[in-house]
Design a protein around this motif. Structure first.
Motif, PDB file in Angstrom:
ATOM      1  N   PHE A 131      89.953  72.860  59.632  1.00 32.27           N
ATOM      2  CA  PHE A 131      88.219  72.887  59.534  1.00 32.27           C
ATOM      3  C   PHE A 131      87.931  72.691  60.672  1.00 32.27           C
ATOM      4  N   THR A 132      88.022  71.565  61.418  1.00 30.85           N
ATOM      5  CA  THR A 132      87.744  71.103  62.690  1.00 30.85           C
ATOM      6  C   THR A 132      87.732  71.666  63.631  1.00 30.85           C
ATOM      7  N   ASP A 133      89.249  72.860  64.115  1.00 29.39           N
ATOM      8  CA  ASP A 133      89.087  73.783  65.377  1.00 29.39           C
ATOM      9  C   ASP A 133      88.585  74.872  64.545  1.00 29.39           C
ATOM     10  N   LEU A 134      88.179  75.879  64.056  1.00 25.30           N
ATOM     11  CA  LEU A 134      87.340  76.460  63.178  1.00 25.30           C
ATOM     12  C   LEU A 134      85.716  76.192  63.677  1.00 25.30           C
ATOM     13  N   LEU A 135      85.669  74.699  63.970  1.00 24.63           N
ATOM     14  CA  LEU A 135      83.862  74.468  64.702  1.00 24.63           C
ATOM     15  C   LEU A 135      84.627  74.078  65.941  1.00 24.63           C
ATOM     16  N   TYR A 136      84.882  74.496  66.571  1.00 25.21           N
ATOM     17  CA  TYR A 136      85.447  74.066  67.832  1.00 25.21           C
ATOM     18  C   TYR A 136      84.995  75.378  68.342  1.00 25.21           C
ATOM     19  N   ALA A 137      85.579  76.517  68.067  1.00 22.94           N
ATOM     20  CA  ALA A 137      85.373  77.880  68.178  1.00 22.94           C
ATOM     21  C   ALA A 137      83.717  78.581  68.116  1.00 22.94           C
ATOM     22  N   LEU A 138      82.937  77.370  66.571  1.00 21.22           N
ATOM     23  CA  LEU A 138      82.131  78.099  67.137  1.00 21.22           C
ATOM     24  C   LEU A 138      81.609  77.357  67.747  1.00 21.22           C
ATOM     25  N   LEU A 139      81.301  76.336  68.054  1.00 21.67           N
ATOM     26  CA  LEU A 139      80.141  75.275  69.271  1.00 21.67           C
ATOM     27  C   LEU A 139      80.464  75.640  70.860  1.00 21.67           C
ATOM     28  N   MET A 151      91.324  86.375  66.099  1.00 28.43           N
ATOM     29  CA  MET A 151      91.136  84.919  65.219  1.00 28.43           C
ATOM     30  C   MET A 151      91.649  84.383  63.515  1.00 28.43           C
ATOM     31  N   ARG A 152      91.577  86.235  62.406  1.00 22.48           N
ATOM     32  CA  ARG A 152      92.570  85.603  61.867  1.00 22.48           C
ATOM     33  C   ARG A 152      94.136  84.768  61.998  1.00 22.48           C
ATOM     34  N   ARG A 153      94.431  85.514  63.256  1.00 17.48           N
ATOM     35  CA  ARG A 153      96.014  85.201  63.152  1.00 17.48           C
ATOM     36  C   ARG A 153      95.950  84.714  63.780  1.00 17.48           C
ATOM     37  N   TYR A 154      94.903  83.286  64.702  1.00 22.15           N
ATOM     38  CA  TYR A 154      94.989  82.236  64.303  1.00 22.15           C
ATOM     39  C   TYR A 154      94.368  80.856  63.593  1.00 22.15           C
ATOM     40  N   ILE A 155      94.511  81.292  62.739  1.00 20.44           N
ATOM     41  CA  ILE A 155      93.630  81.182  61.246  1.00 20.44           C
ATOM     42  C   ILE A 155      94.992  80.394  60.347  1.00 20.44           C
ATOM     43  N   LEU A 156      95.771  82.117  60.469  1.00 22.08           N
ATOM     44  CA  LEU A 156      96.887  80.987  60.112  1.00 22.08           C
ATOM     45  C   LEU A 156      98.482  81.318  60.349  1.00 22.08           C
ATOM     46  N   SER A 157      98.581  81.010  61.475  1.00 17.97           N
ATOM     47  CA  SER A 157      99.429  80.417  62.384  1.00 17.97           C
ATOM     48  C   SER A 157      98.707  78.983  62.696  1.00 17.97           C
ATOM     49  N   ARG A 158      97.756  78.085  62.671  1.00 16.00           N
ATOM     50  CA  ARG A 158      97.565  76.956  61.865  1.00 16.00           C
ATOM     51  C   ARG A 158      97.543  76.560  60.251  1.00 16.00           C
ATOM     52  N   LEU A 159      97.196  77.544  59.650  1.00 17.88           N
ATOM     53  CA  LEU A 159      98.162  77.724  58.379  1.00 17.88           C
ATOM     54  C   LEU A 159      99.679  77.412  58.190  1.00 17.88           C
ATOM     55  N   ALA A 160     100.312  78.153  58.730  1.00 15.92           N
ATOM     56  CA  ALA A 160     101.590  78.103  58.815  1.00 15.92           C
ATOM     57  C   ALA A 160     101.795  76.853  59.332  1.00 15.92           C
ATOM     58  N   TRP A 161     101.280  76.374  60.184  1.00 19.45           N
ATOM     59  CA  TRP A 161     101.735  74.834  61.054  1.00 19.45           C
ATOM     60  C   TRP A 161     101.598  73.538  60.121  1.00 19.45           C
ATOM     61  N   GLY A 162     100.510  74.030  59.444  1.00 22.89           N
ATOM     62  CA  GLY A 162     100.204  73.072  58.628  1.00 22.89           C
ATOM     63  C   GLY A 162     100.535  72.724  57.489  1.00 22.89           C
ATOM     64  N   ALA A 163     101.501  74.214  56.313  1.00 20.83           N
ATOM     65  CA  ALA A 163     102.300  73.718  55.850  1.00 20.83           C
ATOM     66  C   ALA A 163     103.629  73.100  56.345  1.00 20.83           C
ATOM     67  N   LEU A 164     103.987  73.266  56.897  1.00 17.08           N
ATOM     68  CA  LEU A 164     105.285  72.979  57.830  1.00 17.08           C
ATOM     69  C   LEU A 164     105.027  70.854  58.451  1.00 17.08           C
ATOM     70  N   LYS A 185      86.875  80.020  71.229  1.00 16.97           N
ATOM     71  CA  LYS A 185      87.141  81.073  70.626  1.00 16.97           C
ATOM     72  C   LYS A 185      88.113  82.317  71.763  1.00 16.97           C
ATOM     73  N   THR A 186      87.631  82.163  72.682  1.00 16.67           N
ATOM     74  CA  THR A 186      87.967  83.465  73.629  1.00 16.67           C
ATOM     75  C   THR A 186      89.614  82.580  73.896  1.00 16.67           C
ATOM     76  N   SER A 187      90.255  81.513  74.300  1.00 22.16           N
ATOM     77  CA  SER A 187      91.411  81.323  74.331  1.00 22.16           C
ATOM     78  C   SER A 187      92.054  81.235  73.763  1.00 22.16           C
ATOM     79  N   ASN A 188      91.795  81.430  71.944  1.00 20.67           N
ATOM     80  CA  ASN A 188      92.996  81.938  71.013  1.00 20.67           C
ATOM     81  C   ASN A 188      92.966  83.120  70.824  1.00 20.67           C
ATOM     82  N   GLU A 189      91.842  83.976  70.485  1.00 25.59           N
ATOM     83  CA  GLU A 189      91.938  85.258  70.893  1.00 25.59           C
ATOM     84  C   GLU A 189      92.648  85.455  72.210  1.00 25.59           C
ATOM     85  N   ALA A 190      93.458  85.694  73.715  1.00 32.47           N
ATOM     86  CA  ALA A 190      93.868  85.632  73.908  1.00 32.47           C
ATOM     87  C   ALA A 190      95.244  85.183  74.048  1.00 32.47           C
ATOM     88  N   ARG A 191      95.404  83.956  73.211  1.00 30.37           N
ATOM     89  CA  ARG A 191      97.004  83.805  72.953  1.00 30.37           C
ATOM     90  C   ARG A 191      97.424  84.146  71.629  1.00 30.37           C
TER      91      ARG A 191
END
Length: 325
Positions: free
Chosen positions: A306-314, A1-14, A319-325
């Motif tokens: 933040f919405t993507d993180l809510l997806y993983a909670l709901l 999940m941490r790697r997913y958040i960091l990747s999302r932040l990197a794409w968000g910055a771009l 979450k499983t798909s993000n960890e697999a990536r």
């Protein structure tokens, strides 16, 4: 999940960087000269316009201006407003508070009311209650905001005299404490209603469609076979599985909330980001426009993450798909 958040932040910055460059070029290609807007129709001494143009760096090539803008932005400097004669960051922060006060509570209540209406209408498809909620949603979605605002002003401010017409607070009298809060709430009532009625309609329509689809899944039949009550099935089983599209539209609305109240703020002279955006277009105030675009881009990217993180909670499958990536 941490790697997913960091990747999302990197794409968000771009994405934010691409939006900044694109908006910078578009703003500077718009017809009109900010110097003409600053000087107006009054005669000026020879060479004065060129002096002002050099002072604000408008005499440099467009790519040079872009490079200087990005360099100053990395240092936390959003530029200097041509028309307001103050730093852009201070100007935006001063206008951000009224917009947040208008949009965030209105969108929060719109999200809650919209979900409740959608969940209420979905199991009663075709009933009078469902028809009334659908009609309300259709009205809120289709009615022009500027027309609704003017009608509210005519009825509640001019004819009935219950609410003030424009502004955020009364300027002729000084209020403190609870009186000041009540005065601001009276000014907030009509613009907040205009914001709420539109977003309630959107959330209610999406919630109704999503819950209606979820009601036909097999787990609903299983829950009924176990003897669970209709309310328990609806709120504890159906709603969590139907919330992904609802969270998407709510997050989308919150992401655009800071700059989405342009018409509402214009009608009610609300001193927020929306009215600042309109005056900045009129004055060709490039730095302020770029600062508002930056604020909008960052808010949309942050809310989407933040919405993507809510997806993983709901939904654990996300979450499983993000960890697999």
């Amino acid at each position: 999940m941490r790697r997913y958040i960091l990747s999302r932040l990197a794409w968000g910055a771009l994405i934010v960087l691409a939006i900044l460059v694109l908006n910078f070029l578009i703003v500077h290609m718009v017809p009109g000269d900010p110097i003409d807007a600053l000087l107006g129709d009054f005669p000026v001494p020879p060479g004065y316009a060129e002096k002002i143009r050099a002072e604000f760096g408008l005499d440099k090539p467009i790519l040079t201006q872009l490079g200087l803008y990005l360099w100053n932005l990395m240092q936390g400097n959003l530029g200097f407003s041509f028309a307001n004669r103050m730093p852009v960051l201070d100007l935006i922060l001063a206008r951000l508070g009224p917009t947040v006060l208008l949009m965030v509570p209105a969108l929060f209540f719109a999200a809650v009311v919209g979900v409740v209406l959608g969940v209420t209408a979905a199991p009663r498809a075709g009933s009078a209650q469902d028809s009334a909620i659908t009609a309300l949603s259709l009205f809120g979605y289709s009615v022009p905001v500027f027309w609704l605002g003017q009608m509210l002003v005519i009825v509640f401010a001019i004819q009935l005299g219950w609410l003030p017409v424009q502004g955020m607070r009364s300027m002729r009298e000084e209020y403190t404490g609870i009186d000041l809060v009540l005065n601001i709430l009276r000014h907030l009532a009509m613009p907040a209603f205009c914001v709420m009625i539109f977003y309630i309609a959107i959330v209610a329509r999406v919630a109704r469609a999503s819950v209606s689809e979820a009601l036909h899944h097999d787990y609903v039949l299983t829950a009924k076979a176990k003897g669970l009550s209709r309310r328990t099935i609806l709120w504890k089983h159906v709603l969590p599985n139907a919330m992904i599209p609802v969270i998407t539209v709510i997050g989308y609305n919150f992401g655009h909330s800071l700059t989405g109240a342009i018409l509402v703020e214009t009608v009610f002279a609300w001193p927020g980001i929306g009215s600042l955006f309109i005056t900045s277009i009129t004055n060709r105030d490039y730095p302020v426009l770029q600062g508002i675009f930056l604020l909008a881009a960052v808010s949309v990217v942050v809310i989407n993450i933040f919405t993507d993180l809510l997806y993983a909670l709901l939904d654990p499958r996300v979450k499983t798909s993000n960890e697999a990536r």
